[in-house]
Enzyme design. Structure first.
Site, PDB file in Angstrom:
ATOM      1  N   ALA A  76     -10.145  53.950  73.428  1.00  0.00           N
ATOM      2  CA  ALA A  76      -9.556  55.292  73.561  1.00  0.00           C
ATOM      3  C   ALA A  76      -8.080  55.145  73.919  1.00  0.00           C
ATOM      4  O   ALA A  76      -7.624  54.079  74.306  1.00  0.00           O
ATOM      5  CB  ALA A  76     -10.281  56.044  74.656  1.00  0.00           C
ATOM      6  N   GLY A 119     -14.258  53.569  72.743  1.00  0.00           N
ATOM      7  CA  GLY A 119     -14.325  54.533  71.640  1.00  0.00           C
ATOM      8  C   GLY A 119     -14.338  53.831  70.287  1.00  0.00           C
ATOM      9  O   GLY A 119     -14.905  54.346  69.317  1.00  0.00           O
ATOM     10  N   GLU A 122     -17.802  52.978  69.647  1.00  0.00           N
ATOM     11  CA  GLU A 122     -18.585  54.204  69.415  1.00  0.00           C
ATOM     12  C   GLU A 122     -18.401  54.697  67.979  1.00  0.00           C
ATOM     13  O   GLU A 122     -19.354  55.131  67.333  1.00  0.00           O
ATOM     14  CB  GLU A 122     -18.169  55.280  70.429  1.00  0.00           C
ATOM     15  CG  GLU A 122     -18.648  54.925  71.840  1.00  0.00           C
ATOM     16  CD  GLU A 122     -18.208  55.932  72.890  1.00  0.00           C
ATOM     17  OE1 GLU A 122     -16.987  56.100  73.057  1.00  0.00           O
ATOM     18  OE2 GLU A 122     -19.080  56.539  73.526  1.00  0.00           O
ATOM     19  N   GLU A 142     -15.986  51.060  79.493  1.00  0.00           N
ATOM     20  CA  GLU A 142     -15.594  52.304  80.170  1.00  0.00           C
ATOM     21  C   GLU A 142     -15.801  52.289  81.674  1.00  0.00           C
ATOM     22  O   GLU A 142     -15.016  52.888  82.418  1.00  0.00           O
ATOM     23  CB  GLU A 142     -16.352  53.498  79.572  1.00  0.00           C
ATOM     24  CG  GLU A 142     -15.878  53.917  78.199  1.00  0.00           C
ATOM     25  CD  GLU A 142     -16.517  53.140  77.063  1.00  0.00           C
ATOM     26  OE1 GLU A 142     -17.139  52.086  77.323  1.00  0.00           O
ATOM     27  OE2 GLU A 142     -16.403  53.581  75.913  1.00  0.00           O
TER      28      GLU A 142
END
Ligand code: NAI
Length: 725
Positions: A76, A119, A122, A142
């Site tokens: 992210a 992310g 993901e 995370e």
């Protein structure tokens, strides 16, 4: 050929961050958001646009999503997370993108090199297939930022790898290599050679085979039975409490993973969103994000030109093959830098080399690296009793006994033998860099490189700038820190620099607490429970009571200020800490610290003799006195310009002193408590305990203004930006 594809919907435009190219009947979307292809605004939109375009185009038979440059999507955009954690906006929502990918009728292949983290992973898990180059790294880190995977990662990961592996990955935050990911089912094929070519071939193969292609959200084969899952979840929670002490996020990640196996996908996703929304506002999350950015800020040095080339360190030399010299030699060899290791004493040199060998052998035994690697590293270290070859070295680090006269003598000698342009560094932990530099004809080339023990392991490197240290030598030290994979923090020259200067009042206050009635083990337990890696008395015993004693001899309390009393007596009794089997604690044969009634009696007796009244001391007071005393000293250090930023002090304490990252470092913690409150307590301690507690002027000012250390840092950064433009 690169074609930017514009399907016409303004919010779904392929953009400069994601290029779309057609390779025959395969559409390739390449993420180009250097340096790490983070999911900054525009990147998810760009990928989504590419997938939407593919879905609408019947001549596209398959899709490949790949990262440009050195990595796949590495995670992210943490700036966005920081904003969300501060209450501005929310975490980026990727649901629409992930659904578009998963629902695509054509096979979508994620082609991974470098890292697919957070992310990035993901997004990759929403693809029908994942291929990766050998050694690519995949993970959900995370928790290290105080959150959980929040883009359906906790729901897809167990469907691909099973609950146990998902718990392990999400709780530890560790990355695994592609080979392990293949074994777990997270990756479908390893591509040797050119990744894009391999991914294209794989995509065509899957298109040929025909659909439907596996949607991760619909997989259930690995979800396990309720009984199995209950066992895994319970074991995971126990593991999380043990290995991720006091952290909320790892336990929250397990809650979300539990939802993945118990609930339908959409409900699990809702649960995941609830959990991450709650975590984003916590002190832990904000502190961990602060720690992340604080560590990255250390390399920004006002006034140091960015393009100043560091001096290449191709050959290093070390003087002193003791604890530190040996560790530093290993740090150099581990980075592939040949190093001459000199000691004046044959027995000391032999001891040093044998400690290095033992250390490496231990690593080989544990499977950290192969015997070959160990042999290569040993071959880079040249033990010697003379300075032969020093004249060719680009850098020398002195690590002899902590004695100014001796260090000056060594530097005079180094000045004679080292070539012009070589960096002359000292590993002193407290002494005056300018006095050492004064023993040479080139004080501009002298700098402090303060490593921490064990030097090949500890991440912190305090880089101590003397009055005359040249900008290029500073740039070289910062660059060397990176090469050695350490966090180099530039600090000014004063007794103890940043770390040890703050440590001294911390140790002193802990000893005062003991003299007033708190047992050493009570103080240590309170600090440990609060999150410190070790209690301070245990630290003292590890470093050596004699070392502390010597420091106090050479750096006594200013006239009129009380000194702790018991340390001297332990020293005189020969209780030097772990090395003699007894110090503040007694040590059993497994080096376990045991409270010692003899020490308790000694403390009580000393207190009685000196008229120190005894009382029950609360855990809260222990924490306040030990931590606030550091904060007060930190404020002085900042005010004097010894640290460039409050966040640098935090980084020193996080990377070198076992301060819990979820408190963000001492200065960040002070902000979270509130400077006005801290100032009031310090005033009270000042009244109760005397001049040691004189409040730092900067703290007084910030408390009065309602300021914070973080706002002071931000203000300075703004001024520097203005000055630079
Ligand atoms: P040590 O006592 O383990 O090693 C010092 C070595 O220097 C010995 O092997 C000795 O034979 C050698 N030596 C003494 N005079 C010499 C000379 N004239 N020429 C060549 N070698 C000579 O000491 P340690 O713990 O490695 O400390 C070294 C320096 O690092 C000190 O300045 C200390 O303050 C600093 N330091 C120590 C830390 C620690 O945790 N031990 C942490 C950070 C810095």
């Amino acid at each position: 050929m690169q074609i930017c594809y514009y399907p016409g919907e303004p919010n779904l435009m392929a953009n400069e961050l994601v290029n779309v190219t057609h390779h025959g009947d395969v559409l390739v979307a390449t993420v180009n958001n250097p340096p790490v292809n983070a999911l900054s605004p525009g990147v998810p939109e760009g990928i989504e646009a590419a997938v939407v375009a593919a879905r609408a185009n019947s001549s596209v038979k398959a899709v490949v999503i790949i990262g440009g440059g050195r990595t796949f999507v590495a995670g992210a955009d943490i700036k966005e997370l920081e904003q969300a954690a501060a209450g501005h906006g929310s975490a980026p929502k990727l649901h629409g993108l992930l659904e578009q990918i998963e629902d695509c009728a054509q096979p979508v292949v994620m082609a991974i090199h470098g890292t697919a983290l957070g992310g990035g992973l993901e997004v990759a898990m929403a693809g029908h297939y994942r291929v990766a180059v050998p050694g690519a790294q995949l993970g959900q880190p995370e928790v290290n930022l105080g959150i959980i995977p929040g883009a359906e990662g906790t729901q897809r990961l167990p469907r691909l790898v099973g609950l146990a592996a998902a718990v392990d990955l999400c709780v530890s935050g560790k990355a695994i290599k592609a080979e392990e990911a293949l074994a777990l089912g997270l990756v479908d094929r390893i591509i040797e050679g050119d990744l894009l070519a391999g991914a294209l071939a794989f995509a065509r193969e899957m298109a040929e085979k025909g659909g439907p292609h596996p949607k991760t959200r619909e997989l259930s084969r690995k979800l396990g039975s309720p009984t199995e899952n209950a066992g895994i979840v319970a074991a995971g929670r126990e593991q999380a409490r043990k290995t991720r002490r006091n952290l909320i996020a790892p336990l929250a990640a397990i809650d979300a993973l539990e939802a993945a196996v118990a609930l339908p996908f959409d409900e699990g996703c809702r649960k995941e969103r609830e959990i991450i929304t709650e975590l984003l506002g916590t002190d832990q999350c904000r502190a961990l994000i602060h720690a992340f950015f604080a560590e990255r800020a250390v390399s920004k040095i006002p006034g140091l030109p960015k393009d100043l080339p560091p001096i290449p360190v191709r050959q290093a030399a070390i003087v002193g093959a003791g604890t530190m010299g040996g560790g530093i030699a290993m740090a150099m060899a581990n980075a592939g830098i040949p190093v001459l290791l000199k000691d004046s004493d044959q027995a000391a040199l032999d001891r040093g080399v044998s400690a290095i060998r033992k250390n490496y052998e231990g690593s080989v035994k544990k499977g950290r690296f192969s015997q070959d690697v160990m042999d290569q590293r040993m071959a880079l270290i040249h033990p010697q009793l003379t300075s032969a070859g020093f004249e060719a070295a680009d850098l020398v680090i002195e690590a002899v006994f902590e004695n100014l006269a001796l260090k000056k003598q060594i530097f005079t000698e180094l000045d004679r033998v080292m070539k012009p342009g070589a960096v002359l560094a000292t590993n002193t932990s407290t002494l005056d860099i300018d006095a050492i530099a004064g023993a040479t004809s080139r004080p501009d080339m002298v700098i402090g490189l303060h490593f921490f023990s064990p030097a090949h392991v500890m991440r912190l490197l305090e880089i101590v700038r003397g009055r005359n240290t040249s900008p290029q030598v500073i740039a070289t030290a910062l660059s060397l820190a990176k090469t050695l994979r350490k966090v180099g923090v530039l600090v000014g020259n004063c007794w103890g620099f940043v770390g040890n200067r703050m440590m001294l009042p911390y140790m002193r206050e802990a000893q005062f607490l003991a003299e007033e009635g708190a047992a050493p083990q009570q103080v240590d337990q309170a600090l440990y429970d609060w999150g410190m890696a070790m209690g301070i008395f245990a630290v003292d015993d590890m470093g050596g009571i004699d070392v502390q004693w010597r420091v106090r001899q050479e750096h006594p309390e200013p006239a009129g200020l009380r000194s702790p009393l018991v340390l001297n007596q332990l020293y005189q009794m020969g209780r030097l800490g772990q090395k003699t089997g007894a110090g503040w604690y007694r040590y059993d044969e497994n080096r376990r610290a045991l409270p010692d009634p003899e020490v308790t009696a000694l403390i009580r007796e000393t207190a009685a003799k000196n008229g120190i009244p005894q009382r029950t001391i609360s855990e809260a007071e222990i924490i306040e006195r030990c931590i606030y005393v550091m904060i007060n000293e930190g404020a002085r250090i900042l005010d004097e310009g010894i640290a460039l930023r409050a966040s640098d002090i935090d980084t020193v304490y996080l990377a070198g002193y076992g301060f819990p990252a979820y408190h963000g470092g001492p200065m960040w913690y002070a902000d979270t408590v509130g400077l006005a409150k801290i100032y009031r307590r310090i005033e009270e301690f000042h009244n109760q305990h005397g001049p040691h507690w004189e409040p730092a002027p900067l703290l007084r000012r910030l408390a009065a203004e309602g300021g914070t250390f973080a706002s002071l840092d931000a203000e300075k950064a703004r001024e520097e930006r203005v000055a630079a433009n």
